[in-house]
Scaffold this motif. Structure first.
Motif, PDB file in Angstrom:
ATOM      1  N   GLN A 265     -19.299 -12.793  -7.649  1.00 44.61           N
ATOM      2  CA  GLN A 265     -18.150 -13.330  -6.922  1.00 44.61           C
ATOM      3  C   GLN A 265     -17.928 -12.495  -5.654  1.00 44.61           C
ATOM      4  OE1 GLN A 265     -15.674 -12.823 -10.588  1.00 44.61           O
ATOM      5  NE2 GLN A 265     -14.970 -14.890 -10.108  1.00 44.61           N
ATOM      6  N   PRO A 266     -18.801 -12.652  -4.661  1.00 45.59           N
ATOM      7  CA  PRO A 266     -18.730 -11.788  -3.475  1.00 45.59           C
ATOM      8  C   PRO A 266     -17.427 -11.907  -2.698  1.00 45.59           C
ATOM      9  CG  PRO A 266     -20.301 -13.580  -3.145  1.00 45.59           C
ATOM     10  CD  PRO A 266     -19.940 -13.584  -4.589  1.00 45.59           C
ATOM     11  N   TRP A 267     -16.670 -12.979  -2.891  1.00 41.96           N
ATOM     12  CA  TRP A 267     -15.383 -13.104  -2.211  1.00 41.96           C
ATOM     13  C   TRP A 267     -14.365 -12.060  -2.698  1.00 41.96           C
ATOM     14  CZ3 TRP A 267     -17.545 -16.809  -5.419  1.00 41.96           C
ATOM     15  CH2 TRP A 267     -16.968 -16.948  -6.688  1.00 41.96           C
ATOM     16  N   LEU A 268     -14.710 -11.350  -3.769  1.00 42.07           N
ATOM     17  CA  LEU A 268     -13.811 -10.317  -4.288  1.00 42.07           C
ATOM     18  C   LEU A 268     -13.941  -8.980  -3.555  1.00 42.07           C
ATOM     19  CD1 LEU A 268     -14.104 -10.832  -8.162  1.00 42.07           C
ATOM     20  CD2 LEU A 268     -12.087 -11.265  -6.739  1.00 42.07           C
ATOM     21  N   TRP A 269     -14.870  -8.861  -2.620  1.00 45.79           N
ATOM     22  CA  TRP A 269     -15.110  -7.562  -1.990  1.00 45.79           C
ATOM     23  C   TRP A 269     -13.881  -7.021  -1.256  1.00 45.79           C
ATOM     24  CZ3 TRP A 269     -18.132  -3.633  -2.635  1.00 45.79           C
ATOM     25  CH2 TRP A 269     -19.385  -3.799  -3.212  1.00 45.79           C
ATOM     26  N   ARG A 270     -13.155  -7.867  -0.574  1.00 45.59           N
ATOM     27  CA  ARG A 270     -11.963  -7.378   0.123  1.00 45.59           C
ATOM     28  C   ARG A 270     -10.953  -6.814  -0.878  1.00 45.59           C
ATOM     29  NH1 ARG A 270     -11.321  -8.362   5.538  1.00 45.59           N
ATOM     30  NH2 ARG A 270     -12.853  -9.773   6.477  1.00 45.59           N
ATOM     31  N   ASN A 271     -10.807  -7.498  -1.988  1.00 46.01           N
ATOM     32  CA  ASN A 271      -9.895  -6.987  -3.012  1.00 46.01           C
ATOM     33  C   ASN A 271     -10.439  -5.713  -3.646  1.00 46.01           C
ATOM     34  OD1 ASN A 271      -7.311  -7.805  -4.415  1.00 46.01           O
ATOM     35  ND2 ASN A 271      -8.615  -7.400  -6.183  1.00 46.01           N
ATOM     36  N   ALA A 272     -11.771  -5.619  -3.750  1.00 42.44           N
ATOM     37  CA  ALA A 272     -12.381  -4.406  -4.305  1.00 42.44           C
ATOM     38  C   ALA A 272     -12.062  -3.197  -3.436  1.00 42.44           C
ATOM     39  CB  ALA A 272     -13.895  -4.584  -4.425  1.00 42.44           C
ATOM     40  N   ALA A 353      -9.998   0.506   8.857  1.00 42.23           N
ATOM     41  CA  ALA A 353     -10.607   1.069   7.654  1.00 42.23           C
ATOM     42  C   ALA A 353     -10.926  -0.024   6.649  1.00 42.23           C
ATOM     43  CB  ALA A 353      -9.666   2.105   7.040  1.00 42.23           C
ATOM     44  N   ARG A 354     -10.004  -0.946   6.466  1.00 40.50           N
ATOM     45  CA  ARG A 354     -10.239  -2.040   5.511  1.00 40.50           C
ATOM     46  C   ARG A 354     -11.439  -2.894   5.941  1.00 40.50           C
ATOM     47  NH1 ARG A 354      -4.123  -2.064   4.942  1.00 40.50           N
ATOM     48  NH2 ARG A 354      -3.752  -2.074   2.668  1.00 40.50           N
ATOM     49  N   LEU A 355     -11.510  -3.194   7.224  1.00 43.21           N
ATOM     50  CA  LEU A 355     -12.614  -4.024   7.704  1.00 43.21           C
ATOM     51  C   LEU A 355     -13.936  -3.296   7.535  1.00 43.21           C
ATOM     52  CD1 LEU A 355     -13.457  -6.669   9.051  1.00 43.21           C
ATOM     53  CD2 LEU A 355     -13.112  -5.567  11.269  1.00 43.21           C
ATOM     54  N   GLU A 356     -13.973  -2.019   7.872  1.00 46.02           N
ATOM     55  CA  GLU A 356     -15.205  -1.246   7.705  1.00 46.02           C
ATOM     56  C   GLU A 356     -15.634  -1.212   6.248  1.00 46.02           C
ATOM     57  OE1 GLU A 356     -15.278   1.961  11.321  1.00 46.02           O
ATOM     58  OE2 GLU A 356     -13.752   2.291   9.774  1.00 46.02           O
ATOM     59  N   GLY A 357     -14.685  -1.011   5.350  1.00 44.19           N
ATOM     60  CA  GLY A 357     -15.025  -0.981   3.930  1.00 44.19           C
ATOM     61  C   GLY A 357     -15.527  -2.318   3.428  1.00 44.19           C
ATOM     62  N   SER A 358     -14.883  -3.404   3.861  1.00 43.83           N
ATOM     63  CA  SER A 358     -15.253  -4.731   3.360  1.00 43.83           C
ATOM     64  C   SER A 358     -16.575  -5.225   3.928  1.00 43.83           C
ATOM     65  CB  SER A 358     -14.138  -5.736   3.668  1.00 43.83           C
ATOM     66  OG  SER A 358     -14.017  -5.947   5.065  1.00 43.83           O
ATOM     67  N   ILE A 359     -17.083  -4.564   4.966  1.00 41.77           N
ATOM     68  CA  ILE A 359     -18.396  -4.899   5.525  1.00 41.77           C
ATOM     69  C   ILE A 359     -19.463  -3.938   5.021  1.00 41.77           C
ATOM     70  CG2 ILE A 359     -19.758  -4.964   7.664  1.00 41.77           C
ATOM     71  CD1 ILE A 359     -17.240  -6.022   9.077  1.00 41.77           C
ATOM     72  N   ALA A 360     -19.176  -2.652   5.079  1.00 38.59           N
ATOM     73  CA  ALA A 360     -20.192  -1.647   4.776  1.00 38.59           C
ATOM     74  C   ALA A 360     -20.568  -1.596   3.298  1.00 38.59           C
ATOM     75  CB  ALA A 360     -19.707  -0.272   5.231  1.00 38.59           C
ATOM     76  N   LEU A 361     -19.582  -1.653   2.404  1.00 34.64           N
ATOM     77  CA  LEU A 361     -19.885  -1.515   0.977  1.00 34.64           C
ATOM     78  C   LEU A 361     -20.706  -2.691   0.436  1.00 34.64           C
ATOM     79  CD1 LEU A 361     -16.543   0.055  -0.282  1.00 34.64           C
ATOM     80  CD2 LEU A 361     -18.764   1.178  -0.047  1.00 34.64           C
ATOM     81  N   PRO A 362     -20.325  -3.943   0.690  1.00 31.80           N
ATOM     82  CA  PRO A 362     -21.182  -5.031   0.202  1.00 31.80           C
ATOM     83  C   PRO A 362     -22.566  -5.025   0.844  1.00 31.80           C
ATOM     84  CG  PRO A 362     -19.375  -5.887   1.543  1.00 31.80           C
ATOM     85  CD  PRO A 362     -19.076  -4.457   1.270  1.00 31.80           C
TER      86      PRO A 362
END
Length: 402
Positions: A265-272, A353-362
């Motif tokens: 469920q890749p749409w969960l990455w922002r919530n992750a 920070a949120r945008l960087e995390g939601s792009i870099a981690l996945p």
């Protein structure tokens, strides 16, 4: 617990001590200061203008810290001293933040999405050529420093120097650092001041479209205010994100079931990313001072009192986050965490920070789904800023780059 020291590991770290504070009530008084792990109390204080930031001369700070600051204030851009907006209240804080706020607003940050993805992909490509990649120095540090340097208009060949300055300056946000560490940080701050003095001089003659040019052309800031807030924007622009990425990688690598859910469920990455910030936020504590007598939660907080806000405790308050010690990327209210603060001092760079995390981690885990830690990551010796200094990994078999 009666002798709990300000800045001690007991307050900032392990949950048994945080739970002991919680059992004492919403805002108990201990060792001469008020302490809270209560989510609603923390959020209320962060948003209430009856409370102000803690300045270095506050009598509630340890005497050695006040002595060091009094002996070494040479107009250096110390993040923990005015005129840094981090420790400045209105009207000055309002003026500083208004000058650069637009650059960190929703529209401006949204335009960085493609560039962040490009930087992340490039760093991930480079990992494969390293025999034993370190996901702190080779990835988590490089991505945010690249982005903030570009936003500030600083050259790429400065990245290693910027990271060095950030690493030495981070302890200045601690409340229990030793003299040797403080002295080393101050020596680097001399370099920071000299560099930004020269750089801002150049922008005065030929400003660009970058954030530092905004400081110079605003026309309502002294040179000391410009330098102090340039240094803050630099350090705050990558320190928190480095820590968030490192903490997130460690959490996800240690919870393969959560990674499996994200793969399905890749749409969960922002919530992750929000759950990472809640569960293991990069800043454990902040403080406020009562500007007047305040009645809070049926308790009188006298004017001038120091109140320590355990953000880690608030983010694990079971009244707000059920089963708070469970890491769950599907948690419905993960985004309600206080890791970026709240109110007028809420983190200016939180969207970035949120945008960087939601792009870099996945991107990292999609390329290397079999990534695993190569031994325990090495924690940073800081106590309030929670981070890892080193995180060697084995990449495993990766997917082909697209």
């Amino acid at each position: 617990m009666g002798n709990l020291a300000f800045g001690s590991d007991r307050l900032l770290g392990s949950s048994p001590y945080l739970e002991e504070i919680r059992r004492r009530g919403p805002i108990p008084r201990m060792s001469g200061v008020y302490i809270t792990t209560d989510y609603e109390v923390c959020r209320t204080i962060l948003r209430d203008r009856s409370f102000g930031v803690v300045t270095p001369n506050h009598p509630g700070l340890p005497k050695p810290i006040r002595w060091m600051l009094a002996k070494t204030d040479l107009g250096l851009p110390n993040l923990g001293e005015p005129p840094s907006m981090l420790v400045t209240d209105p009207p000055d804080h309002t003026r500083y933040r208004r000058t650069v706020g637009q650059a960190f607003g929703p529209k401006a940050i949204a335009t960085l999405e493609q560039r962040i993805a490009e930087v992340a992909d490039d760093l991930i490509d480079r990992l494969e050529s390293k025999p034993r990649p370190d996901l702190i120095s080779d990835f988590s540090a490089q991505m945010p420093v690249t982005i903030i340097a570009e936003m500030l208009g600083l050259p790429a060949d400065m990245h290693s120097t910027l990271l060095k300055w950030g690493d030495s300056g981070a302890p200045l946000l601690e409340r229990g650092l030793d003299w040797s560490t403080y002295r080393d940080a101050i020596e680097d701050l001399v370099e920071v001041k000299e560099y930004f003095d020269r750089h801002l001089d150049g922008l005065g003659d030929e400003p660009g479209n970058d954030v530092l040019s905004m400081l110079v052309t605003a026309g309502d800031m002294t040179r000391r205010e410009q330098v102090a807030n340039a240094a803050l924007l630099l350090d705050a622009g990558f320190l928190t994100t480095i820590n968030m990425l490192g903490n997130g990688i460690a959490l996800l690598a240690g919870n393969p079931d959560q990674l499996e859910q994200l793969a399905a469920q890749p749409w969960l990455w922002r919530n992750a990313v929000e759950e990472i910030l809640r569960y293991d936020g990069p800043v454990r504590m902040t403080g406020r001072v009562a500007n007047c007598d305040v009645d809070l939660d049926h308790q009188r907080i006298p004017s001038g009192s120091l109140v320590l806000l355990s953000l880690a405790g608030a983010n694990h308050d079971p009244a707000v986050f059920p089963d708070p010690h469970r890491f769950d990327v599907t948690r419905d209210n993960a985004a309600e965490h206080l890791s970026f603060g709240s109110g007028i001092h809420g983190c200016l760079g939180s969207r970035l920070a949120r945008l960087e995390g939601s792009i870099a981690l996945p991107a990292l885990f999609d390329r290397y789904p079999n990534l695993r830690l190569d031994g325990p990551p090495i924690p940073h010796p800081l106590r309030n800023l929670h981070a890892y200094r080193s995180m060697p990994v084995e990449l495993g078999v990766g997917r082909a780059a697209s």
